[in-house]
Scaffold this active site. Structure first.
Site, PDB file in Angstrom:
ATOM      1  N   LEU A   7       0.844  -1.200   0.000  1.00 47.99           N
ATOM      2  CA  LEU A   7       0.000   0.000   0.000  1.00 47.99           C
ATOM      3  C   LEU A   7       0.876   1.246   0.000  1.00 47.99           C
ATOM      4  O   LEU A   7       1.615   1.485   0.952  1.00 47.99           O
ATOM      5  CB  LEU A   7      -0.906  -0.001   1.235  1.00 47.99           C
ATOM      6  N   ARG A  14       3.343  15.165   6.044  1.00 52.56           N
ATOM      7  CA  ARG A  14       4.283  15.766   6.993  1.00 52.56           C
ATOM      8  C   ARG A  14       5.744  15.704   6.531  1.00 52.56           C
ATOM      9  O   ARG A  14       6.618  16.288   7.151  1.00 52.56           O
ATOM     10  CB  ARG A  14       4.113  15.118   8.373  1.00 52.56           C
ATOM     11  N   GLY A 142      -2.502   1.348  15.468  1.00 53.36           N
ATOM     12  CA  GLY A 142      -3.676   0.562  15.822  1.00 53.36           C
ATOM     13  C   GLY A 142      -3.289  -0.386  16.961  1.00 53.36           C
ATOM     14  O   GLY A 142      -2.183  -0.918  16.985  1.00 53.36           O
ATOM     15  N   GLU A 157      -8.101   1.368  15.869  1.00 50.55           N
ATOM     16  CA  GLU A 157      -7.259   2.537  15.576  1.00 50.55           C
ATOM     17  C   GLU A 157      -7.271   3.480  16.769  1.00 50.55           C
ATOM     18  O   GLU A 157      -8.271   3.572  17.488  1.00 50.55           O
ATOM     19  CB  GLU A 157      -7.784   3.256  14.334  1.00 50.55           C
ATOM     20  N   ASN A 230       6.851   9.424   9.600  1.00 47.83           N
ATOM     21  CA  ASN A 230       5.838  10.368   9.150  1.00 47.83           C
ATOM     22  C   ASN A 230       6.430  11.702   8.741  1.00 47.83           C
ATOM     23  O   ASN A 230       5.836  12.441   7.986  1.00 47.83           O
ATOM     24  CB  ASN A 230       4.793  10.587  10.248  1.00 47.83           C
ATOM     25  N   LYS A 353      38.795  11.786 -14.569  1.00 49.89           N
ATOM     26  CA  LYS A 353      37.513  11.486 -15.221  1.00 49.89           C
ATOM     27  C   LYS A 353      37.804  10.651 -16.450  1.00 49.89           C
ATOM     28  O   LYS A 353      38.678  11.016 -17.238  1.00 49.89           O
ATOM     29  CB  LYS A 353      36.806  12.772 -15.624  1.00 49.89           C
ATOM     30  N   ASN A 379      55.118   7.846 -14.462  1.00 51.09           N
ATOM     31  CA  ASN A 379      54.935   8.852 -13.415  1.00 51.09           C
ATOM     32  C   ASN A 379      54.572  10.191 -14.058  1.00 51.09           C
ATOM     33  O   ASN A 379      55.277  10.665 -14.950  1.00 51.09           O
ATOM     34  CB  ASN A 379      56.217   9.008 -12.604  1.00 51.09           C
ATOM     35  N   ALA A 382      53.995  16.674 -10.997  1.00 54.66           N
ATOM     36  CA  ALA A 382      53.019  17.453 -10.229  1.00 54.66           C
ATOM     37  C   ALA A 382      52.378  18.527 -11.100  1.00 54.66           C
ATOM     38  O   ALA A 382      52.973  19.018 -12.055  1.00 54.66           O
ATOM     39  CB  ALA A 382      53.708  18.099  -9.039  1.00 54.66           C
ATOM     40  N   TYR A 389      39.436  19.329 -23.442  1.00 55.17           N
ATOM     41  CA  TYR A 389      38.239  19.988 -23.969  1.00 55.17           C
ATOM     42  C   TYR A 389      38.650  21.234 -24.731  1.00 55.17           C
ATOM     43  O   TYR A 389      39.262  22.151 -24.172  1.00 55.17           O
ATOM     44  CB  TYR A 389      37.338  20.339 -22.785  1.00 55.17           C
TER      45      TYR A 389
HETATM   46  C1  UD1 Z   1      -2.147   1.771   9.679  1.00 57.53           C
HETATM   47  C2  UD1 Z   1      -3.045   0.792  10.402  1.00 57.53           C
HETATM   48  C3  UD1 Z   1      -2.664   0.760  11.872  1.00 57.53           C
HETATM   49  C4  UD1 Z   1      -1.204   0.381  12.004  1.00 57.53           C
HETATM   50  C5  UD1 Z   1      -0.320   1.299  11.181  1.00 57.53           C
HETATM   51  C6  UD1 Z   1       1.082   0.753  11.147  1.00 57.53           C
HETATM   52  C7  UD1 Z   1      -5.202   0.856   9.227  1.00 57.53           C
HETATM   53  C8  UD1 Z   1      -6.609   1.309   9.271  1.00 57.53           C
HETATM   54  N1  UD1 Z   1      -4.426   1.189  10.260  1.00 57.53           N
HETATM   55  O1  UD1 Z   1      -2.402   3.044  10.223  1.00 57.53           O
HETATM   56  O2  UD1 Z   1      -3.466  -0.175  12.571  1.00 57.53           O
HETATM   57  O3  UD1 Z   1      -0.808   0.421  13.358  1.00 57.53           O
HETATM   58  O4  UD1 Z   1      -0.791   1.365   9.822  1.00 57.53           O
HETATM   59  O5  UD1 Z   1       1.960   1.635  10.507  1.00 57.53           O
HETATM   60  O6  UD1 Z   1      -4.807   0.206   8.279  1.00 57.53           O
HETATM   61  N2  UD1 Z   1      -2.674   3.784   2.077  1.00 57.53           N
HETATM   62  C9  UD1 Z   1      -3.158   3.652   0.799  1.00 57.53           C
HETATM   63  N3  UD1 Z   1      -4.430   4.055   0.523  1.00 57.53           N
HETATM   64  C10 UD1 Z   1      -5.252   4.547   1.466  1.00 57.53           C
HETATM   65  C11 UD1 Z   1      -4.759   4.672   2.770  1.00 57.53           C
HETATM   66  C12 UD1 Z   1      -3.469   4.273   3.060  1.00 57.53           C
HETATM   67  O7  UD1 Z   1      -2.455   3.189  -0.092  1.00 57.53           O
HETATM   68  O8  UD1 Z   1      -6.385   4.894   1.119  1.00 57.53           O
HETATM   69  C13 UD1 Z   1      -1.311   3.346   2.373  1.00 57.53           C
HETATM   70  C14 UD1 Z   1      -0.420   4.457   2.865  1.00 57.53           C
HETATM   71  O9  UD1 Z   1       0.287   5.043   1.781  1.00 57.53           O
HETATM   72  C15 UD1 Z   1       0.543   3.718   3.801  1.00 57.53           C
HETATM   73  C16 UD1 Z   1      -0.285   2.547   4.310  1.00 57.53           C
HETATM   74  O10 UD1 Z   1      -1.369   2.402   3.425  1.00 57.53           O
HETATM   75  O11 UD1 Z   1       1.669   3.215   3.114  1.00 57.53           O
HETATM   76  C17 UD1 Z   1      -0.800   2.805   5.710  1.00 57.53           C
HETATM   77  O12 UD1 Z   1      -1.577   3.978   5.709  1.00 57.53           O
HETATM   78  P1  UD1 Z   1      -1.443   5.043   6.869  1.00 57.53           P
HETATM   79  O13 UD1 Z   1      -2.350   6.153   6.598  1.00 57.53           O
HETATM   80  O14 UD1 Z   1      -0.023   5.343   7.120  1.00 57.53           O
HETATM   81  O15 UD1 Z   1      -2.054   4.191   8.069  1.00 57.53           O
HETATM   82  P2  UD1 Z   1      -1.830   4.430   9.589  1.00 57.53           P
HETATM   83  O16 UD1 Z   1      -2.745   5.498  10.048  1.00 57.53           O
HETATM   84  O17 UD1 Z   1      -0.396   4.558   9.874  1.00 57.53           O
HETATM   85 CA    CA Z   2       1.562   4.936   8.746  1.00 53.97          CA
END
Ligand code: UD1
Ligand code: CA
Length: 493
Positions: A7, A14, A142, A157, A230, A353, A379, A382, A389
């Site tokens: 994902l 941030r 979570g 969460e 983050n 280079k 050798n 210096a 170029y």
């Molecule tokens: C998530 C978990 C949480 C866990 C934490 C660990 C859920 C609901 N929560 O929270 O339990 O402790 O990760 O780091 O899953 N992403 C997508 N599409 C979306 C949302 C997120 O691709 O719509 C991807 C983000 O880019 C990221 C990952 O999913 O790489 C996690 O998303 P993030 O928003 O960081 O979740 P957390 O709030 O950290």
């Molecule tokens: Ca995260």
């Protein structure tokens, strides 16, 4: 079949960056690259899908470069981790078996840990397995809620948690293994009834547990593996942890790292035993260090191959090869295409280079060697410049074997100096020098006697000159023999 879904559609606000969070670099790979590498060892021809969204084009481009077999699936709107997995599975309707799901922002997850997670999942024939960790500060994660018997019950969460649940220190790492059919079924039933109004992947596991399906919550022995970043300060924290991990591994395999706190080695670098890494060294990319080589202090090597027994001191080098027992620096800059033969030397304040030095060849001081080949045991004097170029084109020069070139030479390319040839100090060499010849190009020297006493009379220089002349009985001092390049032209006359 084992499949992987990563994902990576989040923006990482941030980070305050035009680069999507998962593409930020961390000792040799992007965050996403590390997650892909962790998943790689146990893949058995299954599908690997990465869900992209924010900065999707950049992420796709990166994937095409580092993992072309990966399928990128676009999540146009960020509607939660459950939604992201749902989209990925909809794009792969034939996908069955084991599905590993990984958050794209947990780069410290070890391949071994993930492999153990998959094996546990398969051995228990679980519907879902989640990697958890016990942490001192669970803020933002979570929480793993267990029933009285200690069995997994749900992931809650932080925003949705009761005060009692917030006190739980066992957290969800964001690494999971699912049985594909169970995952598909529950993703279809997800609600958005939570504080963020998102489809939570974590709810799938709670729903499966409630339905009595077998769930494993597998605790990682090393809580640092679950850390994410983050913002840039947290990313720097991850980098320090990864640095220590990499350095520990190399020290265990026989590399001497004098100051691990200032030694930054990419995961892609290879080192042989008895290599010595002095303080403040950066080894990056496809760099490899041979047995017994000494690197640093204060050295950065990017895609550089260093042979056994070489010494590289206070040097910046890119895309170069340093031969066995060669010596580089202090204060050398090797640019791409530099190839240094066995026992050759590039010394102090030397830039190279696309330069090739044969075995035992030396460029000891204050020189620029661009687009040149220098033969064995030659050798270079210096303060020499290979003038490569002409303002329009770059051209090569070749110096043969066993040549001795004088100090302060210009080799105006393309020019060829033959084997065993010499050149005089201060020469601008624009024509080829045949083997064994002496190349000279400079105006003859003229001394104007008594000039200082006439033109600078009364000066300290004039007084010093007078004293020297008086002491020598009025006789003129001619001085002793100069350097090789100084005396030879006179011998010629
Ligand atoms: C998530 C978990 C949480 C866990 C934490 C660990 C859920 C609901 N929560 O929270 O339990 O402790 O990760 O780091 O899953 N992403 C997508 N599409 C979306 C949302 C997120 O691709 O719509 C991807 C983000 O880019 C990221 C990952 O999913 O790489 C996690 O998303 P993030 O928003 O960081 O979740 P957390 O709030 O950290
Ligand atoms: Ca995260």
């Amino acid at each position: 079949m084992r499949n992987v879904i990563i994902l990576a559609a989040g923006e990482g606000k941030r980070m305050k960056s035009s680069v999507p969070k998962v593409l930020h670099p961390l000792l040799g790979r992007t965050l996403l690259g590390h997650v892909l590498a962790a998943a790689e060892p146990f893949l058995d021809h299954g599908t690997v899908a990465v869900v992209v969204g924010h900065g999707g084009d950049q992420v796709r481009e990166h994937l095409a470069e580092v993992a072309p077999e990966v399928v990128a699936v676009t999540q146009a709107e960020r509607r939660g981790t459950g939604h992201a997995v749902r989209i990925a599975l909809e794009a792969a309707p034939e996908l069955t078996g084991t599905v590993v799901v990984l958050n794209g922002d947990i780069p410290l997850l070890r391949p071994d840990t993930l492999a153990a997670l998959v094996h546990t999942h398969e051995a228990w024939k679980a519907s879902a397995t989640v990697l958890t960790a016990e942490v001192a500060d669970p803020t933002g994660f979570g929480r793993i809620v267990r029933n009285r018997g200690g069995e997994f019950s749900a992931i809650v969460e932080e925003r949705d948690a009761t005060p009692a649940q917030r006190a739980i220190r066992e957290i969800n790492s964001g690494a999971y293994v699912f049985e594909a059919a169970a995952l598909r079924e529950m993703l279809g039933k997800l609600s958005t009834d939570n504080e963020q109004g998102e489809e939570y992947l974590t709810d799938v596991i709670g729903m499966l547990a409630a339905a009595g399906a077998p769930i494993v919550a597998h605790r990682s022995p090393d809580a640092t593996e679950t850390l994410g970043a983050n913002d840039r300060a947290e990313l720097a924290g991850l980098r320090a942890i990864m640095r220590d991990r990499i350095n520990d591994e190399w020290m265990r395999s026989g590399v001497a790292i004098i100051d691990p706190a200032t030694t930054w080695i990419d995961v892609t670098v290879r080192l042989e035993r008895d290599a010595v890494i002095e303080p403040n060294v950066h080894l990056r990319g496809a760099t490899s260090i041979g047995e017994g080589a000494v690197i640093g202090p204060d050295t950065s090597l990017i895609d550089v191959v260093v042979g056994p027994g070489a010494a590289v001191v206070r040097t910046h080098a890119v895309s170069s090869e340093i031969g066995p027992q060669a010596s580089v620096g202090p204060f050398a800059y090797l640019r791409p295409g530099t190839q240094l033969g066995r026992k050759s030397k590039v010394g102090t304040f030397v830039e190279t280079k696309a330069a090739t030095l044969g075995e035992g060849a030396k460029v000891p001081h204050l020189s620029y060697v661009g687009d040149a080949t220098i033969g064995e045991h030659t050798n270079i004097g210096a303060a020499t410049v290979f003038v490569n170029y002409d303002g329009v084109r770059k051209q090569r020069s070749v110096i043969g074997a066993h040549a001795r070139t004088g100090a302060d030479n210009m080799f105006v390319a393309p020019v060829h100096v033959g084997d065993g040839a010499y050149t005089a100090a201060g020469s601008v060499i624009i024509k080829d020098v045949p083997p064994g010849a002496l190349g000279v190009s400079r105006a003859p020297q003229r001394n104007i006697e008594g000039w200082v006493e006439r033109k600078r009379s009364g000066s300290a220089a004039a007084q010093a000159a007078r004293a020297a002349l008086d002491a020598a009985g009025g006789e003129e001092e001619h001085g002793g023999a100069g350097q090789v390049g100084e005396t030879l032209p006179r011998d010629e006359q």
